[in-house]
Design an enzyme around this catalytic site. Structure first.
Site, PDB file in Angstrom:
ATOM      1  N   ARG A  99       0.824  -1.216   0.000  1.00  0.00           N
ATOM      2  CA  ARG A  99       0.000   0.000   0.000  1.00  0.00           C
ATOM      3  C   ARG A  99       0.857   1.265   0.000  1.00  0.00           C
ATOM      4  O   ARG A  99       0.522   2.255  -0.650  1.00  0.00           O
ATOM      5  CB  ARG A  99      -0.884   0.022   1.254  1.00  0.00           C
ATOM      6  CG  ARG A  99      -2.009  -0.947   1.167  1.00  0.00           C
ATOM      7  CD  ARG A  99      -2.708  -1.088   2.502  1.00  0.00           C
ATOM      8  NE  ARG A  99      -3.916  -1.825   2.277  1.00  0.00           N
ATOM      9  CZ  ARG A  99      -5.096  -1.283   2.006  1.00  0.00           C
ATOM     10  NH1 ARG A  99      -5.247   0.029   1.998  1.00  0.00           N
ATOM     11  NH2 ARG A  99      -6.133  -2.009   1.768  1.00  0.00           N
ATOM     12  N   TYR A 142       0.184 -13.688  -0.091  1.00  0.00           N
ATOM     13  CA  TYR A 142       0.813 -13.456  -1.406  1.00  0.00           C
ATOM     14  C   TYR A 142       2.111 -12.663  -1.244  1.00  0.00           C
ATOM     15  O   TYR A 142       2.286 -11.943  -0.254  1.00  0.00           O
ATOM     16  CB  TYR A 142      -0.148 -12.736  -2.358  1.00  0.00           C
ATOM     17  CG  TYR A 142      -0.803 -11.460  -1.869  1.00  0.00           C
ATOM     18  CD1 TYR A 142      -0.146 -10.239  -1.904  1.00  0.00           C
ATOM     19  CD2 TYR A 142      -2.111 -11.474  -1.392  1.00  0.00           C
ATOM     20  CE1 TYR A 142      -0.772  -9.071  -1.489  1.00  0.00           C
ATOM     21  CE2 TYR A 142      -2.742 -10.310  -0.978  1.00  0.00           C
ATOM     22  CZ  TYR A 142      -2.075  -9.107  -1.030  1.00  0.00           C
ATOM     23  OH  TYR A 142      -2.699  -7.953  -0.615  1.00  0.00           O
ATOM     24  N   ASP A 147     -14.252   5.290   0.226  1.00  0.00           N
ATOM     25  CA  ASP A 147     -14.910   4.726   1.413  1.00  0.00           C
ATOM     26  C   ASP A 147     -15.900   5.696   2.052  1.00  0.00           C
ATOM     27  O   ASP A 147     -16.826   5.274   2.736  1.00  0.00           O
ATOM     28  CB  ASP A 147     -13.862   4.328   2.461  1.00  0.00           C
ATOM     29  CG  ASP A 147     -13.221   2.971   2.155  1.00  0.00           C
ATOM     30  OD1 ASP A 147     -13.546   2.380   1.102  1.00  0.00           O
ATOM     31  OD2 ASP A 147     -12.404   2.514   2.973  1.00  0.00           O
TER      32      ASP A 147
HETATM   33  C1  FAD Z   1      -8.363  -5.792   5.313  1.00  0.00           C
HETATM   34  C2  FAD Z   1      -8.597  -4.941   4.096  1.00  0.00           C
HETATM   35  C3  FAD Z   1      -8.110  -5.374   2.857  1.00  0.00           C
HETATM   36  C4  FAD Z   1      -8.370  -4.621   1.696  1.00  0.00           C
HETATM   37  N1  FAD Z   1      -7.893  -5.059   0.502  1.00  0.00           N
HETATM   38  C5  FAD Z   1      -8.142  -4.346  -0.633  1.00  0.00           C
HETATM   39  C6  FAD Z   1      -7.628  -4.794  -1.892  1.00  0.00           C
HETATM   40  O1  FAD Z   1      -6.955  -5.818  -1.960  1.00  0.00           O
HETATM   41  N2  FAD Z   1      -7.917  -4.060  -3.009  1.00  0.00           N
HETATM   42  C7  FAD Z   1      -8.680  -2.897  -2.958  1.00  0.00           C
HETATM   43  O2  FAD Z   1      -8.919  -2.275  -4.013  1.00  0.00           O
HETATM   44  N3  FAD Z   1      -9.141  -2.442  -1.761  1.00  0.00           N
HETATM   45  C8  FAD Z   1      -8.910  -3.132  -0.607  1.00  0.00           C
HETATM   46  N4  FAD Z   1      -9.348  -2.673   0.603  1.00  0.00           N
HETATM   47  C9  FAD Z   1     -10.137  -1.412   0.642  1.00  0.00           C
HETATM   48  C10 FAD Z   1      -9.265  -0.165   0.559  1.00  0.00           C
HETATM   49  O3  FAD Z   1      -8.210  -0.241   1.491  1.00  0.00           O
HETATM   50  C11 FAD Z   1     -10.101   1.076   0.851  1.00  0.00           C
HETATM   51  O4  FAD Z   1     -11.334   0.990   0.182  1.00  0.00           O
HETATM   52  C12 FAD Z   1      -9.350   2.335   0.369  1.00  0.00           C
HETATM   53  O5  FAD Z   1      -8.123   2.455   1.038  1.00  0.00           O
HETATM   54  C13 FAD Z   1     -10.224   3.569   0.602  1.00  0.00           C
HETATM   55  O6  FAD Z   1      -9.505   4.712   0.204  1.00  0.00           O
HETATM   56  P1  FAD Z   1     -10.064   6.172   0.551  1.00  0.00           P
HETATM   57  O7  FAD Z   1      -9.073   7.108  -0.038  1.00  0.00           O
HETATM   58  O8  FAD Z   1     -11.494   6.259   0.168  1.00  0.00           O
HETATM   59  O9  FAD Z   1     -10.041   6.248   2.148  1.00  0.00           O
HETATM   60  P2  FAD Z   1      -8.800   6.217   3.158  1.00  0.00           P
HETATM   61  O10 FAD Z   1      -7.705   5.389   2.631  1.00  0.00           O
HETATM   62  O11 FAD Z   1      -9.379   5.849   4.490  1.00  0.00           O
HETATM   63  O12 FAD Z   1      -8.280   7.716   3.203  1.00  0.00           O
HETATM   64  C14 FAD Z   1      -8.976   8.730   3.891  1.00  0.00           C
HETATM   65  C15 FAD Z   1      -8.013   9.844   4.218  1.00  0.00           C
HETATM   66  O13 FAD Z   1      -8.746  10.922   4.747  1.00  0.00           O
HETATM   67  C16 FAD Z   1      -8.063  11.432   5.874  1.00  0.00           C
HETATM   68  N5  FAD Z   1      -9.085  12.068   6.731  1.00  0.00           N
HETATM   69  C17 FAD Z   1     -10.061  11.452   7.437  1.00  0.00           C
HETATM   70  N6  FAD Z   1     -10.815  12.367   8.091  1.00  0.00           N
HETATM   71  C18 FAD Z   1     -10.297  13.583   7.789  1.00  0.00           C
HETATM   72  C19 FAD Z   1     -10.641  14.915   8.168  1.00  0.00           C
HETATM   73  N7  FAD Z   1     -11.681  15.197   8.987  1.00  0.00           N
HETATM   74  N8  FAD Z   1      -9.890  15.952   7.676  1.00  0.00           N
HETATM   75  C20 FAD Z   1      -8.841  15.711   6.817  1.00  0.00           C
HETATM   76  N9  FAD Z   1      -8.474  14.451   6.443  1.00  0.00           N
HETATM   77  C21 FAD Z   1      -9.199  13.407   6.917  1.00  0.00           C
HETATM   78  C22 FAD Z   1      -7.409  10.201   6.499  1.00  0.00           C
HETATM   79  O14 FAD Z   1      -6.341  10.535   7.354  1.00  0.00           O
HETATM   80  C23 FAD Z   1      -6.964   9.442   5.255  1.00  0.00           C
HETATM   81  O15 FAD Z   1      -5.684   9.816   4.831  1.00  0.00           O
HETATM   82  C24 FAD Z   1      -9.115  -3.397   1.785  1.00  0.00           C
HETATM   83  C25 FAD Z   1      -9.567  -2.949   3.032  1.00  0.00           C
HETATM   84  C26 FAD Z   1      -9.311  -3.704   4.177  1.00  0.00           C
HETATM   85  C27 FAD Z   1      -9.809  -3.202   5.502  1.00  0.00           C
END
Ligand code: FAD
Length: 397
Positions: free
Chosen positions: A106, A215, A292
């Site tokens: 990641r 993996y 998310d």
């Molecule tokens: C066990 C597990 C395995 C997974 N495996 C996979 C996989 O193999 N392939 C795949 O595609 N996905 C996988 N996922 C899903 C994937 O990790 C998430 O869907 C993805 O990381 C979401 O990205 P995002 O940018 O939406 O959110 P996040 O990665 O959660 O980023 C959100 C960001 O917002 C910031 N933030 C939060 N609140 C605030 C605020 N109030 N002010 C300013 N900043 C803020 C946080 O600090 C963070 O940096 C997996 C998830 C899990 C739990």
């Protein structure tokens, strides 16, 4: 076009959106709460749909440079140790979907996105800025930071993850659902994996209310393990040190190869896995959600990041198509994305049930998977892997 778009959250979704928006001529400000951009120390699977989206942004090959190309996705039964399925993801798969299947760290994925943002003068990266409050006016959104400072932008994208502050403001539907599924994650140096247990494949061992995924990572120098089980003991928490005894209790009856691998990890970090059911309403006049924050899903399809990356690209294209007008672009973006991401949310739940089946359901699952040809396995994933976010859904505006 030079409207500033504020992206709240600098995770995989937020940084992709920033890159895609800048490529469409927008100035972007990413507002991240953490002191630096970082990802947890674990692996991530990159489906062909995710890689296609990165390809459009010119980032795919940089991401693949550090990744691992597994020859197969292998599924075993962790009760009797027998193989259930083996889906080839080498050359034939690449030909079928036009993109490979890859596994990466990641931190490497995020670093590539961060470098792309840093190299682009249209993107301003702000760290250590937690968004606390949002106030939408007729021509802009006022963003209140934890320290009392305020920012303004005509368009705001909530890419702030599972516990999204922006979602609270836009939808206000409370906390995500705690599913009772817990993931323990660990990464080994490849040299610490016993030779007879090391495999170049992405391997899943399915057991009643448990599974283990393993993996190679980082061109084979690391080995990623994710052990998942059901427990009502946890309510919230992520990236915290897990209790090894509890893991052992849940994998008590697992096949000896599974237990031998679990034994190699000294420190496990755990995640309480949460999701939501799909719903509309991610968008107000000048604000929308992605990743998310919009559609959290269980990890059984390995698609949460894939959906976030697709979102970022589609959003940028819709804003460009509407010449920067959020009130036109954001509802179109949501409409383009809601059914696809909703399907992934629902299918992830169903896959979870099949992964963790017991008794006759387990026997049926094994029988059905064993009867499939590789082509049938690929076809079953075509709805997911064939998608190209640059092509608009034909049935919607
Ligand atoms: C066990 C597990 C395995 C997974 N495996 C996979 C996989 O193999 N392939 C795949 O595609 N996905 C996988 N996922 C899903 C994937 O990790 C998430 O869907 C993805 O990381 C979401 O990205 P995002 O940018 O939406 O959110 P996040 O990665 O959660 O980023 C959100 C960001 O917002 C910031 N933030 C939060 N609140 C605030 C605020 N109030 N002010 C300013 N900043 C803020 C946080 O600090 C963070 O940096 C997996 C998830 C899990 C739990």
């Amino acid at each position: 076009m030079n409207d500033v778009v504020a992206v709240i959250g600098g995770g995989i979704g937020g940084l992709t959106a920033a890159t895609a928006l800048a490529a469409q001529g927008f100035a972007v400000r990413v507002v991240e709460q953490a002191p630096e951009f970082s990802e947890i120390g674990a692996g991530i699977q990159l489906g062909p749909n995710l890689l296609r989206a990165l390809d459009h942004l010119g980032l795919r090959d940089r991401v693949l440079a550090n990744a691992w190309a597994a020859p197969n996705l292998r599924v075993n039964d962790s009760v009797d140790g027998q193989p259930i399925d083996c889906i080839p993801v080498g050359d034939g798969f690449r030909e079928r979907f036009g993109q490979p299947y890859a596994l990466t760290h990641r931190a490497d994925l995020l670093a590539t996105l961060q470098e792309a943002c840093q190299a682009n003068p249209a993107i301003e990266l702000m760290t250590g800025c937690r968004v606390d409050a949002l106030h939408e006016e007729s021509d802009r959104v006022v963003i209140g930071l934890a320290g009392g400072e305020t920012l303004e932008a005509p368009t705001v994208i909530g890419a702030d993850g599972l516990w999204s502050r922006v979602r609270e403001h836009v939808i206000g539907d409370g906390k995500p659902r705690v599913t009772g599924h817990i993931a323990y994650r660990g990464v080994l140096a490849a040299d610490d994996v016993p030779e007879d247990l090391w495999s170049p494949d992405m391997t899943i061992w399915l057991g009643p209310r448990t599974h283990l995924v393993h993996y190679p990572l980082r061109r084979g120098t690391l080995y990623n393990l994710v052990a998942v089980f059901h427990s009502d003991r946890y309510t919230e928490g992520y990236d915290e040190v897990g209790e090894v005894e509890e893991l052992w209790r849940h994998f008590d009856g697992a096949h000896q190869s599974v237990r031998a691998l679990l034994e190699r990890i000294d420190v496990w970090k755990y995640w309480v896995l949460c999701d939501r059911l799909p719903r509309r309403g991610w968008t107000t006049g000048r604000m929308t959600l992605l990743g998310d924050a919009a559609h959290p899903m269980l990890q059984y399809l390995a698609q949460g990041a894939g959906m976030a990356i697709e979102d970022g690209l589609r959003l940028a294209l819709e804003l460009a198509r509407a010449e920067g007008d959020p009130q036109v672009a954001l509802p179109r973006y949501e409409e383009q994305r809601v059914l696809r991401t909703g399907r992934a949310q629902i299918m992830a739940r169903l896959y979870g049930e099949a992964f963790h089946a017991d008794s006759v359901t387990r026997e049926l699952r094994n029988e059905m998977l064993r009867a499939r040809t590789p082509e049938q396995s690929w076809d079953s994933m075509a709805w997911l892997y064939d998608h190209d976010p640059v092509a608009r859904e034909p049935q919607v505006a």
